[in-house]
Write a protein that holds these residues in place. Structure first.
Motif, short mmCIF file in Angstrom:
data_model
loop_
_atom_site.label_atom_id
_atom_site.label_comp_id
_atom_site.label_asym_id
_atom_site.label_seq_id
_atom_site.Cartn_x
_atom_site.Cartn_y
_atom_site.Cartn_z
N ASN A 135 11.41 15.82 20.90
CA ASN A 135 11.03 16.26 22.28
C ASN A 135 10.43 14.83 23.00
O ASN A 135 10.63 13.87 22.50
CB ASN A 135 9.76 16.92 21.93
CG ASN A 135 8.71 16.43 21.04
OD1 ASN A 135 8.30 15.21 21.31
ND2 ASN A 135 8.19 17.00 20.43
N ARG A 136 10.08 15.09 24.48
CA ARG A 136 10.10 14.18 25.10
C ARG A 136 8.77 13.22 24.91
O ARG A 136 8.74 12.18 25.29
CB ARG A 136 9.86 14.48 26.46
CG ARG A 136 8.81 15.44 26.74
CD ARG A 136 8.95 15.80 28.20
NE ARG A 136 7.84 16.85 28.46
CZ ARG A 136 7.28 17.17 29.71
NH1 ARG A 136 7.83 16.47 30.94
NH2 ARG A 136 6.16 17.93 29.88
N TYR A 137 8.07 13.56 23.87
CA TYR A 137 6.58 12.73 23.71
C TYR A 137 6.94 12.04 22.28
O TYR A 137 5.99 11.41 21.78
CB TYR A 137 5.55 13.76 23.33
CG TYR A 137 5.13 14.54 24.65
CD1 TYR A 137 4.74 14.14 25.97
CD2 TYR A 137 5.49 16.04 24.87
CE1 TYR A 137 4.76 14.64 26.85
CE2 TYR A 137 5.45 16.70 26.08
CZ TYR A 137 4.71 15.91 27.09
OH TYR A 137 4.52 16.48 28.24
N SER A 138 8.06 12.37 21.60
CA SER A 138 8.18 11.81 20.57
C SER A 138 8.46 10.18 20.65
O SER A 138 9.19 9.81 21.68
CB SER A 138 9.48 12.27 19.56
OG SER A 138 10.00 11.37 18.60
N VAL A 139 8.01 9.60 19.59
CA VAL A 139 8.28 8.21 19.57
C VAL A 139 9.69 7.64 19.25
O VAL A 139 10.33 6.60 19.89
CB VAL A 139 7.29 7.55 18.61
CG1 VAL A 139 7.66 5.82 18.32
CG2 VAL A 139 5.98 7.66 18.95
N PHE A 140 10.41 8.60 18.38
CA PHE A 140 11.61 8.24 18.03
C PHE A 140 12.43 9.36 18.72
O PHE A 140 12.78 10.46 18.42
CB PHE A 140 11.66 8.56 16.49
CG PHE A 140 13.12 8.26 15.86
CD1 PHE A 140 13.48 6.91 15.94
CD2 PHE A 140 13.95 9.04 15.81
CE1 PHE A 140 14.46 6.51 15.07
CE2 PHE A 140 15.14 8.71 15.20
CZ PHE A 140 15.53 7.32 15.02
N SER A 141 12.97 9.01 19.89
CA SER A 141 13.69 9.64 20.98
C SER A 141 15.30 9.64 20.69
O SER A 141 15.77 8.80 19.71
CB SER A 141 13.68 9.05 22.43
OG SER A 141 13.91 8.04 22.59
N ILE B 293 20.50 3.68 20.44
CA ILE B 293 20.44 2.24 20.35
C ILE B 293 20.38 1.74 19.08
O ILE B 293 21.24 0.73 18.77
CB ILE B 293 19.26 1.97 21.34
CG1 ILE B 293 19.45 2.06 22.61
CG2 ILE B 293 19.04 0.61 21.10
CD1 ILE B 293 17.98 2.12 23.51
N ILE B 294 19.83 2.35 17.95
CA ILE B 294 19.84 1.86 16.73
C ILE B 294 21.19 2.04 16.28
O ILE B 294 21.74 1.16 15.43
CB ILE B 294 18.96 2.78 15.95
CG1 ILE B 294 17.33 2.22 16.32
CG2 ILE B 294 19.07 2.71 14.45
CD1 ILE B 294 16.33 3.11 15.54
N PHE C 292 26.16 -0.17 14.18
CA PHE C 292 27.78 -0.37 14.40
C PHE C 292 28.06 -1.85 14.59
O PHE C 292 29.11 -2.36 14.14
CB PHE C 292 28.17 0.66 15.57
CG PHE C 292 29.84 0.67 15.64
CD1 PHE C 292 30.63 1.10 14.64
CD2 PHE C 292 30.40 0.33 16.89
CE1 PHE C 292 31.99 1.26 14.65
CE2 PHE C 292 31.76 0.10 16.93
CZ PHE C 292 32.46 0.72 15.89
N GLY C 293 27.63 -2.40 15.75
CA GLY C 293 27.65 -3.74 15.79
C GLY C 293 27.57 -4.70 14.74
O GLY C 293 28.26 -5.61 14.59
#
Length: 133
Positions: A6-12, A18-19, A24-25
């Motif tokens: 959800n939009r309040y989650s720290v883990f969006s 990005i992770i 992958f990089g």
């Protein structure tokens, strides 16, 4: 364990993507796709024998993370040329507030820009199979 998006989650979702991109990089930094059998191969190439527009992408990114721009370009020129547009799309979609950089946002999402990109991708797809690039 369930991950909340959800939009309040720290883990969006943004953080997860990005992770995954960084992971992958890192994988491509340490493992050469040409010498590794467990990295996925292109299903279109395997099924049809024709190269898709992103064939050679893993090898290109492997060369890119090692600073070899020319070698990366040789594996998939269209993919390397597409990076600036992809970065702009990511910036205006996720990181730049909606009320900022309106001209850049309009350019990225303009029908002419999107159709031109798709047309160039289709031309690249056809030419790379005809000319065996």
């Amino acid at each position: 364990m369930q991950i909340s998006f959800n939009r309040y989650s720290v883990f969006s979702k943004k953080s997860l993507i990005i992770i995954l991109f960084i992971a992958f990089g890192a994988i491509l930094y340490f493992f050469n796709p040409e010498n590794t059998i467990w990295l996925p191969k292109c299903p279109i190439l395997l099924l049809t024998g024709f190269q898709c527009p992103s064939c050679g992408g893993q090898r290109a990114f492997y060369q890119l993370v090692h600073g070899n721009l020319i070698e990366a370009f040789m594996y998939n020129p269209f993919l390397i040329i597409s990076i600036p547009y992809a970065v702009l799309l990511i910036l205006v979609t996720w990181f730049i507030p909606k009320h900022k950089c309106m001209r850049l946002r309009k350019f990225c999402y303009h029908k002419a820009t999107v159709f031109t990109y798709i047309a160039l991708m289709l031309i690249w797809w056809i030419l790379r199979n005809i000319l065996q690039i």
